[in-house]
Design an enzyme around this catalytic site. Sequence first.
Site, PDB file in Angstrom:
ATOM      1  N   PRO A   1      20.890  50.014  -1.358  1.00 54.08           N
ATOM      2  CA  PRO A   1      19.608  49.472  -1.805  1.00 54.08           C
ATOM      3  C   PRO A   1      18.519  50.551  -1.834  1.00 54.08           C
ATOM      4  O   PRO A   1      17.541  50.437  -2.541  1.00 54.08           O
ATOM      5  CB  PRO A   1      19.267  48.406  -0.756  1.00 54.08           C
ATOM      6  CG  PRO A   1      20.460  48.232   0.081  1.00 54.08           C
ATOM      7  CD  PRO A   1      21.345  49.409  -0.116  1.00 54.08           C
TER       8      PRO A   1
ATOM      9  N   GLU B   1      25.045  46.872   7.213  1.00 49.64           N
ATOM     10  CA  GLU B   1      23.747  47.463   6.896  1.00 49.64           C
ATOM     11  C   GLU B   1      23.896  48.799   6.179  1.00 49.64           C
ATOM     12  O   GLU B   1      22.906  49.443   5.846  1.00 49.64           O
ATOM     13  CB  GLU B   1      22.951  47.698   8.192  1.00 49.64           C
ATOM     14  CG  GLU B   1      22.637  46.432   8.947  1.00 49.64           C
ATOM     15  CD  GLU B   1      21.936  45.416   8.072  1.00 49.64           C
ATOM     16  OE1 GLU B   1      22.446  44.305   7.929  1.00 49.64           O
ATOM     17  OE2 GLU B   1      20.900  45.770   7.499  1.00 49.64           O
TER      18      GLU B   1
ATOM     19  N   ARG C   1      32.396  52.812 -20.810  1.00 54.65           N
ATOM     20  CA  ARG C   1      32.184  52.460 -22.207  1.00 54.65           C
ATOM     21  C   ARG C   1      31.703  53.660 -23.018  1.00 54.65           C
ATOM     22  O   ARG C   1      31.780  53.646 -24.253  1.00 54.65           O
ATOM     23  CB  ARG C   1      31.198  51.311 -22.368  1.00 54.65           C
ATOM     24  CG  ARG C   1      29.776  51.643 -22.009  1.00 54.65           C
ATOM     25  CD  ARG C   1      28.871  50.445 -22.162  1.00 54.65           C
ATOM     26  NE  ARG C   1      28.553  50.142 -23.536  1.00 54.65           N
ATOM     27  CZ  ARG C   1      27.555  50.710 -24.230  1.00 54.65           C
ATOM     28  NH1 ARG C   1      26.817  51.661 -23.667  1.00 54.65           N
ATOM     29  NH2 ARG C   1      27.312  50.360 -25.462  1.00 54.65           N
TER      30      ARG C   1
ATOM     31  N   ASP D   1      22.788  52.677 -28.858  1.00 56.98           N
ATOM     32  CA  ASP D   1      22.682  51.876 -27.638  1.00 56.98           C
ATOM     33  C   ASP D   1      21.297  51.258 -27.558  1.00 56.98           C
ATOM     34  O   ASP D   1      20.314  51.880 -27.894  1.00 56.98           O
ATOM     35  CB  ASP D   1      22.953  52.750 -26.411  1.00 56.98           C
ATOM     36  CG  ASP D   1      24.352  52.488 -25.877  1.00 56.98           C
ATOM     37  OD1 ASP D   1      24.794  53.193 -24.973  1.00 56.98           O
ATOM     38  OD2 ASP D   1      24.981  51.555 -26.412  1.00 56.98           O
TER      39      ASP D   1
HETATM   40  C1  LIG Z   1      16.024  44.372   7.807  1.00 55.80           C
HETATM   41  N1  LIG Z   1      16.769  45.153   6.879  1.00 55.80           N
HETATM   42  C2  LIG Z   1      17.874  44.384   6.302  1.00 55.80           C
HETATM   43  C3  LIG Z   1      18.717  45.237   5.394  1.00 55.80           C
HETATM   44  N2  LIG Z   1      17.859  45.810   4.339  1.00 55.80           N
HETATM   45  C4  LIG Z   1      18.577  46.761   3.542  1.00 55.80           C
HETATM   46  C5  LIG Z   1      19.989  46.379   3.207  1.00 55.80           C
HETATM   47  C6  LIG Z   1      21.037  47.173   3.654  1.00 55.80           C
HETATM   48  C7  LIG Z   1      22.356  46.856   3.320  1.00 55.80           C
HETATM   49  C8  LIG Z   1      22.615  45.725   2.544  1.00 55.80           C
HETATM   50  C9  LIG Z   1      24.011  45.369   2.190  1.00 55.80           C
HETATM   51  N3  LIG Z   1      24.704  46.533   1.632  1.00 55.80           N
HETATM   52  C10 LIG Z   1      25.622  47.261   2.312  1.00 55.80           C
HETATM   53  C11 LIG Z   1      26.061  48.278   1.463  1.00 55.80           C
HETATM   54  C12 LIG Z   1      25.393  48.147   0.249  1.00 55.80           C
HETATM   55  C13 LIG Z   1      25.414  48.862  -0.953  1.00 55.80           C
HETATM   56  C14 LIG Z   1      24.569  48.501  -1.983  1.00 55.80           C
HETATM   57  C15 LIG Z   1      23.686  47.418  -1.827  1.00 55.80           C
HETATM   58  C16 LIG Z   1      22.732  47.065  -2.905  1.00 55.80           C
HETATM   59  N4  LIG Z   1      21.848  46.051  -2.767  1.00 55.80           N
HETATM   60  N5  LIG Z   1      21.092  45.997  -3.873  1.00 55.80           N
HETATM   61  C17 LIG Z   1      21.448  46.953  -4.740  1.00 55.80           C
HETATM   62  N6  LIG Z   1      20.875  47.198  -5.957  1.00 55.80           N
HETATM   63  C18 LIG Z   1      22.503  47.668  -4.149  1.00 55.80           C
HETATM   64  C19 LIG Z   1      23.143  48.766  -4.802  1.00 55.80           C
HETATM   65  N7  LIG Z   1      23.626  49.602  -5.419  1.00 55.80           N
HETATM   66  C20 LIG Z   1      23.678  46.668  -0.636  1.00 55.80           C
HETATM   67  C21 LIG Z   1      24.532  47.039   0.388  1.00 55.80           C
HETATM   68  C22 LIG Z   1      21.578  44.925   2.088  1.00 55.80           C
HETATM   69  C23 LIG Z   1      20.248  45.258   2.424  1.00 55.80           C
HETATM   70  C24 LIG Z   1      16.698  46.538   4.860  1.00 55.80           C
HETATM   71  C25 LIG Z   1      15.912  45.664   5.797  1.00 55.80           C
END
Ligand SMILES: CN1CCN(Cc2ccc(Cn3ccc4ccc(-c5n[nH]c(N)c5C#N)cc43)cc2)CC1
Length: 241
Positions: A87, A114, A156, A171
């Site tokens: 994220p 996480e 693609r 595109d």
């Molecule tokens: C209190 N904390 C609570 C957790 N958050 C942060 C957080 C941390 C991990 C996760 C779950 N997770 C684990 C691995 C992983 C990879 C990608 C993604 C991902 N999410 N959205 C995208 N565009 C992604 C991409 N690409 C999520 C992932 C969700 C949220 C901060 C505040």
Amino acid sequence: PLLRIDVVTIFPEYLDPLRAALLGRAIERGLIEVNVHDLRDWTHDVHRAVDDAPYGGGPGMVMKPQVWGDALDDVCDEATRLVVPTPAGRPFTQDMAHAYAAEEHLVFACGRYEGIDQRVIEDAARRMPVDEVSIGDYVLVGGEAAVLVIVEATARLLPGVLGNPVSAEQDSFSDGLLEGPSYTRPEVWRDLAVPEVLRSGNHALIDRWRRDQALQRTVRRRPELLDRLPEGSLDHHDLAV
Ligand SMILES: CN1CCN(Cc2ccc(Cn3ccc4ccc(-c5n[nH]c(N)c5C#N)cc43)cc2)CC1
């Protein structure tokens, strides 16, 4: 193959869709090679633990560095670019898809919980290019869905993968505007008619109408894209729209 892809995940079955449809055929034809690995194959203990409590406290669990380190040692090679969905990553864009399509070997590290101990990324970055990327401003539960998105957007672009070869300029985002509406038969459907101009055969008029539609849609849905347009790409007629 044009591109070798390895994915490391604790949910290997989540990547099964990569073997379906067009991508699946590209794999069968040897254009792309895709290997999916179960991270637990590199665990050291009888419980096959991949996560542990976060230093400094806080909610959830963090993925252990030793397991990831051993997995990436086996999966990565001298030609690898490591891509880690997160994220907190740099936004994934069409330009990055083009860059990835030019690579020889992509390894995707799919986090869960996480996320992955940051030292795994730091250690990998000592011997290979590493990208921490995000596919959008919404929260997922893990990286696997992001890998499906990134691989589709990248594959693609490879010659021969899709039936009709895409050209970068065709595109949708390439002229900077959103795609306008599309129609096909029947001419009237649930008393909704196809816009007259599209059946007029007047291709200058059709092109102008399509650009107006794209412009109106962009103004309504993505006005910020208009600021990025190259200088002078909107003529006086466009601005009258
Ligand atoms: C209190 N904390 C609570 C957790 N958050 C942060 C957080 C941390 C991990 C996760 C779950 N997770 C684990 C691995 C992983 C990879 C990608 C993604 C991902 N999410 N959205 C995208 N565009 C992604 C991409 N690409 C999520 C992932 C969700 C949220 C901060 C505040």
